[in-house]
Motif scaffolding. Sequence first.
Motif, PDB file in Angstrom:
ATOM      1  N   GLU A  40       0.870  -1.180   0.000  1.00 25.03           N
ATOM      2  CA  GLU A  40       0.000   0.000   0.000  1.00 25.03           C
ATOM      3  C   GLU A  40       0.903   1.225   0.000  1.00 25.03           C
ATOM      4  OE1 GLU A  40      -3.664   1.944   2.526  1.00 25.03           O
ATOM      5  OE2 GLU A  40      -2.160   0.779   3.605  1.00 25.03           O
ATOM      6  N   LYS A  59      -8.115  13.528 -14.447  1.00 21.15           N
ATOM      7  CA  LYS A  59      -8.152  12.451 -13.449  1.00 21.15           C
ATOM      8  C   LYS A  59      -8.149  11.089 -14.144  1.00 21.15           C
ATOM      9  CE  LYS A  59     -10.613  13.444  -9.883  1.00 21.15           C
ATOM     10  NZ  LYS A  59     -11.710  13.659  -8.916  1.00 21.15           N
ATOM     11  N   HIS A  63      -5.115   8.284 -13.981  1.00 28.49           N
ATOM     12  CA  HIS A  63      -5.421   6.932 -13.500  1.00 28.49           C
ATOM     13  C   HIS A  63      -5.010   5.884 -14.532  1.00 28.49           C
ATOM     14  CE1 HIS A  63      -7.874   3.348 -12.698  1.00 28.49           C
ATOM     15  NE2 HIS A  63      -7.631   3.657 -11.427  1.00 28.49           N
ATOM     16  N   THR A  67      -1.817   3.315 -13.997  1.00 29.40           N
ATOM     17  CA  THR A  67      -2.110   1.885 -13.915  1.00 29.40           C
ATOM     18  C   THR A  67      -1.369   1.118 -14.999  1.00 29.40           C
ATOM     19  OG1 THR A  67      -4.284   2.404 -12.992  1.00 29.40           O
ATOM     20  CG2 THR A  67      -3.990   0.198 -13.864  1.00 29.40           C
ATOM     21  N   ASP A  97      -3.606  -0.903  -8.756  1.00 31.44           N
ATOM     22  CA  ASP A  97      -4.578   0.157  -8.992  1.00 31.44           C
ATOM     23  C   ASP A  97      -4.208   1.350  -8.122  1.00 31.44           C
ATOM     24  OD1 ASP A  97      -6.727   1.452 -10.142  1.00 31.44           O
ATOM     25  OD2 ASP A  97      -8.259   0.340  -9.057  1.00 31.44           O
ATOM     26  N   ASN A  99      -6.095   4.958  -6.337  1.00 23.19           N
ATOM     27  CA  ASN A  99      -7.232   5.821  -6.073  1.00 23.19           C
ATOM     28  C   ASN A  99      -6.694   7.244  -6.173  1.00 23.19           C
ATOM     29  OD1 ASN A  99      -8.947   7.631  -4.565  1.00 23.19           O
ATOM     30  ND2 ASN A  99     -10.025   5.825  -3.811  1.00 23.19           N
ATOM     31  N   ASP A 101      -8.197  10.214  -6.070  1.00 20.88           N
ATOM     32  CA  ASP A 101      -8.705  11.189  -5.102  1.00 20.88           C
ATOM     33  C   ASP A 101      -7.975  11.106  -3.762  1.00 20.88           C
ATOM     34  OD1 ASP A 101     -10.656  12.247  -6.848  1.00 20.88           O
ATOM     35  OD2 ASP A 101     -12.009  10.585  -6.387  1.00 20.88           O
ATOM     36  N   GLU A 102      -7.642   9.896  -3.337  1.00 20.66           N
ATOM     37  CA  GLU A 102      -6.972   9.715  -2.045  1.00 20.66           C
ATOM     38  C   GLU A 102      -5.462   9.594  -2.184  1.00 20.66           C
ATOM     39  OE1 GLU A 102      -8.769   6.868   0.629  1.00 20.66           O
ATOM     40  OE2 GLU A 102     -10.655   7.010  -0.480  1.00 20.66           O
ATOM     41  N   ASP A 103      -4.962   9.503  -3.410  1.00 23.27           N
ATOM     42  CA  ASP A 103      -3.533   9.320  -3.690  1.00 23.27           C
ATOM     43  C   ASP A 103      -2.981   8.101  -2.948  1.00 23.27           C
ATOM     44  OD1 ASP A 103      -0.983   9.623  -4.665  1.00 23.27           O
ATOM     45  OD2 ASP A 103      -0.567  11.525  -3.631  1.00 23.27           O
TER      46      ASP A 103
END
Length: 120
Positions: A40, A59, A63, A67, A97, A99, A101-103
Amino acid sequence: MSKNLEHQFSMLVREIRKEYVGNGPKEISTRFVGSWAISEMKGNLTNVEKFMISSAKGKQMVHETRTKLVKQIYKRPEVVDKFEKLLDAKVERLFSDINIDEDIAMTVFVFDRNLENKQK
């Protein structure tokens, strides 16, 4: 498996990300569960990417690019070899993957054998 080996694995992930992406995550933790190494990562985005994600299209682009790039990095034989040597196990597959928005990014490495309780 020892926490030290999980830490070494995390540092290897950071080193590879820094080399191929241009920066490594600010925080990273790895846990071994069965044959999985789950990493993580927080604080992945570059300043340019942070600027780009202010729009929906940006965005989506960040992404998709992140990825695909990560999956391509881990297909490189010289990269795979580093992980296999560290753990004395073969990489069978990888899932990744992010996210935006949350980096926060997650990468799951699947090896050919149980990684828990391995001493190194």
